[in-house]
Design a protein around this motif. Structure first.
Motif, short mmCIF file in Angstrom:
data_model
loop_
_atom_site.label_atom_id
_atom_site.label_comp_id
_atom_site.label_asym_id
_atom_site.label_seq_id
_atom_site.Cartn_x
_atom_site.Cartn_y
_atom_site.Cartn_z
N HIS A 83 33.98 31.81 46.04
CA HIS A 83 32.67 32.31 45.65
C HIS A 83 32.78 33.82 45.53
N PHE A 84 32.80 34.31 44.29
CA PHE A 84 32.95 35.75 44.06
C PHE A 84 31.60 36.43 44.21
N SER A 85 31.63 37.58 44.89
CA SER A 85 30.42 38.38 45.02
C SER A 85 30.75 39.81 44.63
N PRO A 86 29.78 40.53 44.05
CA PRO A 86 30.06 41.91 43.61
C PRO A 86 30.27 42.84 44.81
N VAL A 87 31.12 43.83 44.59
CA VAL A 87 31.40 44.84 45.60
C VAL A 87 30.71 46.13 45.19
N ALA A 88 29.98 46.73 46.11
CA ALA A 88 29.31 48.00 45.82
C ALA A 88 30.35 49.12 45.77
N THR A 89 30.37 49.84 44.67
CA THR A 89 31.31 50.95 44.52
C THR A 89 30.53 52.22 44.19
N PRO A 90 31.07 53.39 44.57
CA PRO A 90 30.37 54.63 44.27
C PRO A 90 30.44 55.01 42.78
N LEU A 91 31.36 54.42 42.04
CA LEU A 91 31.49 54.73 40.63
C LEU A 91 30.61 53.80 39.80
N ARG A 92 29.82 54.36 38.92
CA ARG A 92 28.85 53.60 38.16
C ARG A 92 29.50 52.61 37.19
N ASN A 93 30.61 52.98 36.58
CA ASN A 93 31.20 52.11 35.57
C ASN A 93 32.35 51.24 36.10
N LEU A 94 32.48 51.14 37.42
CA LEU A 94 33.51 50.31 38.02
C LEU A 94 32.86 49.05 38.59
N GLU A 95 33.31 47.89 38.10
CA GLU A 95 32.78 46.63 38.58
C GLU A 95 33.89 45.81 39.21
N ILE A 96 33.66 45.38 40.46
CA ILE A 96 34.65 44.59 41.20
C ILE A 96 33.93 43.43 41.87
N TRP A 97 34.57 42.26 41.84
CA TRP A 97 34.08 41.08 42.54
C TRP A 97 35.16 40.64 43.50
N HIS A 98 34.75 40.15 44.67
CA HIS A 98 35.70 39.79 45.71
C HIS A 98 35.37 38.41 46.26
N ALA A 99 36.43 37.64 46.58
CA ALA A 99 36.27 36.34 47.24
C ALA A 99 37.49 36.09 48.10
N ASN A 100 37.31 35.36 49.19
CA ASN A 100 38.46 35.01 50.01
C ASN A 100 38.19 33.72 50.76
N ASN A 101 39.28 33.11 51.22
CA ASN A 101 39.18 31.98 52.14
C ASN A 101 39.88 32.43 53.41
N SER A 102 40.30 31.53 54.25
CA SER A 102 40.89 31.93 55.54
C SER A 102 42.28 32.54 55.40
N GLU A 103 42.94 32.35 54.24
CA GLU A 103 44.31 32.83 54.11
C GLU A 103 44.55 33.83 52.98
N TYR A 104 43.75 33.80 51.92
CA TYR A 104 44.00 34.64 50.76
C TYR A 104 42.73 35.36 50.32
#
Length: 151
Positions: free
Chosen positions: A4-25
């Motif tokens: 389940h990817f969720s957006p990551v808040a970044t200080p740069l306006r034009n940078l978009e990152i999504w993050h997801a993990n399970n117990s190992e990766y």
């Protein structure tokens, strides 16, 4: 096993990152650059193990034209990682190429291209080396002093 990817808040306006993990990766998808001339941005997917202190690696096929493609590639790669883990832990599994027994013991090895030790230092010259089942690990070779040598 769904990510389940969720957006990551970044200080740069034009940078978009999504993050997801399970117990190992852990997986990350980022939008890189401006949209190309066809109007679609590119998405780069990467992964890393949460238990090994190793850098991230790109998911095969990166960059992707849509976020959905990058997300699907991460899901497929997670399935591959889980399958590989199961195969290596299964006692009935026989790898195609087995390592010789001596590789699991510490042995003296000459390193020309510097390698990282288990403590993170760069090593070259004569070092101790062994295979841990995944990769080669290196350790500094402590030279015996003249007082410790036997005549």
């Amino acid at each position: 096993m769904t990510l389940h990817f969720s957006p990551v808040a970044t200080p740069l306006r034009n940078l978009e990152i999504w993050h997801a993990n399970n117990s190992e990766y852990a997986f990350a998808i980022s939008r890189v650059g401006e949209p190309d001339r066809h109007g679609s941005p590119e998405y780069v997917a990467s992964w890393r193990s949460l238990h090994d202190n190793k850098p991230t690696a790109a998911v095969g096929g990166s960059p992707f034209t849509t976020f959905a493609e990058a997300e699907q590639a991460c899901e497929l790669f997670l399935m591959h990682l889980e399958m590989m883990k199961t195969e290596t832990l299964d006692p009935g599994y026989m790898p195609l190429k087995t390592m010789p027994g001596w590789t699991r013991d510490w042995h003296v090895w000459r390193v020309v291209v510097p390698r990282r030790s288990i403590t993170g230092r760069l090593l070259s010259g004569e070092v101790l080396r062994r295979h841990d089942g995944r990769s080669w690990i290196y350790k500094k070779l402590e030279q015996a002093s003249a007082g410790n040598e036997r005549a």
